[in-house]
Design a protein around this motif. Structure first.
Motif, short mmCIF file in Angstrom:
data_model
loop_
_atom_site.label_atom_id
_atom_site.label_comp_id
_atom_site.label_asym_id
_atom_site.label_seq_id
_atom_site.Cartn_x
_atom_site.Cartn_y
_atom_site.Cartn_z
N LEU A 1 0.83 -1.21 0.00
CA LEU A 1 0.00 0.00 0.00
C LEU A 1 0.87 1.26 0.00
CD1 LEU A 1 -2.70 -1.13 2.60
CD2 LEU A 1 -2.88 -1.14 0.10
N THR A 2 2.01 1.21 0.69
CA THR A 2 2.93 2.34 0.67
C THR A 2 3.45 2.60 -0.74
OG1 THR A 2 3.62 2.02 2.97
CG2 THR A 2 5.16 3.19 1.54
N SER A 3 3.73 1.52 -1.48
CA SER A 3 4.20 1.68 -2.86
C SER A 3 3.11 2.30 -3.73
CB SER A 3 4.61 0.32 -3.44
OG SER A 3 5.90 -0.04 -2.98
N ILE A 4 1.88 1.88 -3.53
CA ILE A 4 0.77 2.46 -4.28
C ILE A 4 0.65 3.96 -3.96
CG2 ILE A 4 -1.74 2.40 -4.63
CD1 ILE A 4 -1.57 -0.60 -3.82
N TYR A 5 0.74 4.27 -2.69
CA TYR A 5 0.61 5.64 -2.20
C TYR A 5 1.72 6.53 -2.78
CZ TYR A 5 -0.12 9.30 1.41
OH TYR A 5 -0.37 10.48 2.07
N LYS A 6 2.96 6.03 -2.76
CA LYS A 6 4.08 6.81 -3.28
C LYS A 6 3.95 7.05 -4.78
CE LYS A 6 7.70 5.84 0.13
NZ LYS A 6 9.04 5.26 0.34
N PHE B 1 2.56 10.83 -9.31
CA PHE B 1 1.67 11.28 -10.38
C PHE B 1 1.01 12.61 -10.03
CE2 PHE B 1 0.96 6.60 -11.75
CZ PHE B 1 2.13 6.64 -12.51
N HIS B 2 0.64 12.75 -8.76
CA HIS B 2 0.02 13.99 -8.27
C HIS B 2 0.99 15.16 -8.48
CE1 HIS B 2 -2.58 15.80 -4.79
NE2 HIS B 2 -2.45 16.63 -5.79
N GLN B 3 2.24 14.92 -8.14
CA GLN B 3 3.26 15.96 -8.27
C GLN B 3 3.44 16.40 -9.71
OE1 GLN B 3 6.94 14.62 -6.56
NE2 GLN B 3 7.83 16.66 -6.42
N SER C 1 -5.72 12.02 -12.96
CA SER C 1 -6.55 10.82 -13.14
C SER C 1 -5.83 9.58 -12.62
CB SER C 1 -6.93 10.64 -14.60
OG SER C 1 -7.77 11.68 -15.03
N ALA C 2 -4.55 9.45 -13.00
CA ALA C 2 -3.76 8.30 -12.54
C ALA C 2 -3.56 8.37 -11.03
CB ALA C 2 -2.42 8.28 -13.25
N ALA C 3 -3.33 9.57 -10.51
CA ALA C 3 -3.12 9.73 -9.06
C ALA C 3 -4.37 9.35 -8.29
CB ALA C 3 -2.71 11.16 -8.75
N VAL C 4 -5.54 9.80 -8.75
CA VAL C 4 -6.80 9.53 -8.05
C VAL C 4 -7.05 8.03 -7.95
CG1 VAL C 4 -9.31 9.65 -8.32
CG2 VAL C 4 -7.94 11.73 -8.47
N ALA C 5 -6.83 7.31 -9.05
CA ALA C 5 -7.07 5.86 -9.05
C ALA C 5 -6.18 5.15 -8.04
CB ALA C 5 -6.83 5.30 -10.45
N LEU C 6 -4.93 5.56 -7.96
CA LEU C 6 -4.00 4.93 -7.02
C LEU C 6 -4.27 5.35 -5.58
CD1 LEU C 6 -0.71 5.11 -9.10
CD2 LEU C 6 -1.97 3.06 -8.49
N TYR C 7 -4.57 6.64 -5.37
CA TYR C 7 -4.92 7.09 -4.02
C TYR C 7 -6.14 6.31 -3.49
CZ TYR C 7 -1.95 11.32 -3.79
OH TYR C 7 -0.91 12.20 -3.71
#
Length: 330
Positions: free
Chosen positions: A273-278, A283-285, A290-296
């Motif tokens: 989950l930490t890897s997903i979050y990072k 992507f957010h940065q 869109s990619a960031a939202v899916a992973l968050y």
């Protein structure tokens, strides 16, 4: 293997035999390592209750079970309960074993860690200094447990932004471990990783990157490409690459860490989950909302399941998830 062992011991000796209860503890420890915290907690509670009944509340094996339960409670973010368990363990250890017994000093260290997890840095620092001073006196300056205390003190100093002091602790721990354990021992590699992180915190990116590259190379050689520590090395290298704006290289590292952790640890392990979050944060940065939202969303749902809604990491993930969602919808 632990389940098989436990089943046989229950059949031969019964559920409350000391050897059976040790087997329960062993199963709890391996479940914890897999991030199966609810099951691990149940095992450690069973072991503790059984040992209290058979051996008494002040038996050393009972104290070990109390410590194990405190650790798994901390992993779940149940900090108040974990702190209470470690304080109880420490109080009894001091009474039965004395303030300078190695097991008592381990209890001091465990309490320091859970205090640090709650942001009680002054108390945590005091505990880690007590553990370090005791271990230096009882075990010697170069004993592996003493070197662990140096590292733990470095961590709490880093959390307080005392980067120069933390760096000094990490360098001392690293030098000791290289001498006592060797340059490629897993504990030495952990110290290399810690030093890399605090160098990155200070903006010493080239030196930090060199540390993480060294850690990764050593981990791959000593442990293999898919060992959990190797995957942690991959992730932290990604972090320092990201800090330098090397986003493409960082993404490669984060993707590798994520794929490895999914394979080795499972999709719901906290490190996965930490890897997903990072990766979401990367992507957010880059404004890839869109990619960031899916992973968050994936990380947040996993954290709720594994750590609960009240855990600080869960709350932090939700904050950034909502921020990315807001930008996506604009």
């Amino acid at each position: 293997m632990h389940r098989r062992d436990l089943e046989a011991l229950e059949k031969i000796f019964g559920r409350e035999h000391p050897d059976t209860l040790t087997s329960v503890s062993n199963l709890g420890s391996v479940l914890e390592s897999q991030g199966k915290y609810d099951e691990a907690e149940a095992m450690h509670r069973q072991a503790l209750e059984g040992k209290e009944k058979i051996l008494g509340q002040e038996h050393p094996d009972t104290l070990t079970s109390a410590s194990n339960l405190g650790i798994v409670l901390e992993r779940q973010g149940k900090y108040d309960k974990a702190e209470a368990m470690h304080r109880r363990d420490l109080e009894v250890s001091e009474k039965i074993l004395g303030r300078e017994h190695p097991d008592t000093l381990t209890s001091v260290s465990n309490l320091g860690s859970v205090l640090e997890s709650q942001g009680k840095y002054d108390e945590a620092e005091a505990m880690h200094r007590q553990a370090l001073e005791g271990r230096e006196k009882v075990l010697g300056r170069e004993h592996p447990n003493t070197l662990t205390s140096i590292s733990e003190l470095g961590i709490v100093l880093e959390r307080q932004g005392k980067y120069d002091k933390a760096e000094a602790m990490y360098r001392r721990a690293l030098e000791g471990k290289e001498k006592v354990l060797g340059r490629e021992h897993p504990n030495t590699l952990i110290s290399i990783n810690n030093l890399g992180i605090v160098l990155e915190r200070q903006g010493k990116y080239k030196e930090a990157e060199a540390m993480h590259q060294r850690d990764l190379k050593g981990s791959e050689k000593a442990l293999g490409r898919e060992h959990p520590h190797t995957l942690t090395s991959v992730s932290t290298l990604g972090m320092v690459l990201s800090s330098q704006g090397k986003y493409n290289e960082a993404e490669v590292m984060y993707q590798r860490a994520l794929e490895g952790r999914e394979k080795v640890l499972g999709q719901e392990h906290p490190e996965t989950l930490t890897s997903i979050y990072k990766l979401a944060a990367l992507f957010h940065q880059q404004h890839r909302y869109s990619a960031a939202v899916a992973l968050y969303q994936r990380a947040y749902e996993g954290y709720i399941k594994v750590l609960g809604t009240q855990h600080p990491i869960t709350a932090e993930c939700l904050h950034y998830y909502e921020s990315a969602l807001e930008h996506k919808e604009v």
